[in-house]
Scaffold this motif. Structure first.
Motif, PDB file in Angstrom:
ATOM      1  N   LYS A  18      29.893  44.659  41.702  1.00 12.70           N
ATOM      2  CA  LYS A  18      31.234  44.183  42.013  1.00 12.70           C
ATOM      3  C   LYS A  18      31.556  44.485  43.475  1.00 12.70           C
ATOM      4  O   LYS A  18      32.419  45.275  43.792  1.00 12.70           O
ATOM      5  N   CYS A  28      43.731  39.968  38.450  1.00 12.32           N
ATOM      6  CA  CYS A  28      43.676  40.758  37.225  1.00 12.32           C
ATOM      7  C   CYS A  28      44.609  40.080  36.235  1.00 12.32           C
ATOM      8  O   CYS A  28      45.726  39.696  36.600  1.00 12.32           O
ATOM      9  N   ARG A  73      41.254  41.792  31.986  1.00 15.77           N
ATOM     10  CA  ARG A  73      40.124  41.247  32.714  1.00 15.77           C
ATOM     11  C   ARG A  73      40.363  41.357  34.210  1.00 15.77           C
ATOM     12  O   ARG A  73      41.467  41.144  34.684  1.00 15.77           O
ATOM     13  N   TRP A  93      38.836  39.724  37.703  1.00 13.92           N
ATOM     14  CA  TRP A  93      37.996  38.675  38.242  1.00 13.92           C
ATOM     15  C   TRP A  93      37.604  39.001  39.670  1.00 13.92           C
ATOM     16  O   TRP A  93      38.447  39.289  40.507  1.00 13.92           O
ATOM     17  N   TYR A  94      36.308  38.936  39.968  1.00 12.22           N
ATOM     18  CA  TYR A  94      35.797  39.202  41.318  1.00 12.22           C
ATOM     19  C   TYR A  94      35.241  37.920  41.911  1.00 12.22           C
ATOM     20  O   TYR A  94      34.847  37.007  41.209  1.00 12.22           O
ATOM     21  N   GLN A  95      35.166  37.861  43.202  1.00  9.27           N
ATOM     22  CA  GLN A  95      34.638  36.720  43.914  1.00  9.27           C
ATOM     23  C   GLN A  95      33.131  36.779  43.975  1.00  9.27           C
ATOM     24  O   GLN A  95      32.526  37.774  44.064  1.00  9.27           O
TER      25      GLN A  95
END
Length: 72
Positions: free
Chosen positions: A44, A51, A68, A70-72
């Motif tokens: 990550k 979020c 959850r 969320w990452y790029q």
């Protein structure tokens, strides 16, 4: 004499199977631990996109509990 030979063979087979089962479990646990370490080792690295939800994870941006991240 024949009964003693059968008993010896049975004990030998049980001991061999026990040894083989323990050996395969140790290999599986080593593989499992290396997979856990690989997954936990900083995949990550991107910026956080968002979020969402209500859950048990801590959102790094808002410090609130989310479902959850969320990452790029």
């Amino acid at each position: 004499m024949n009964a003693k030979l059968k008993l010896f063979c049975l004990i030998f087979v049980v001991c061999t199977l026990t040894y083989l089962c323990k050996k395969s479990k140790s290999v599986e646990s080593e593989l499992f631990m290396s997979n856990v370490e690989a997954l936990a080792s900083g995949e990550k690295s991107g910026d956080i996109i968002r979020c969402n939800g209500i859950g048990s994870l801590d959102c790094p941006q808002t410090k609130s509990k989310v479902y959850r991240i969320w990452y790029q």
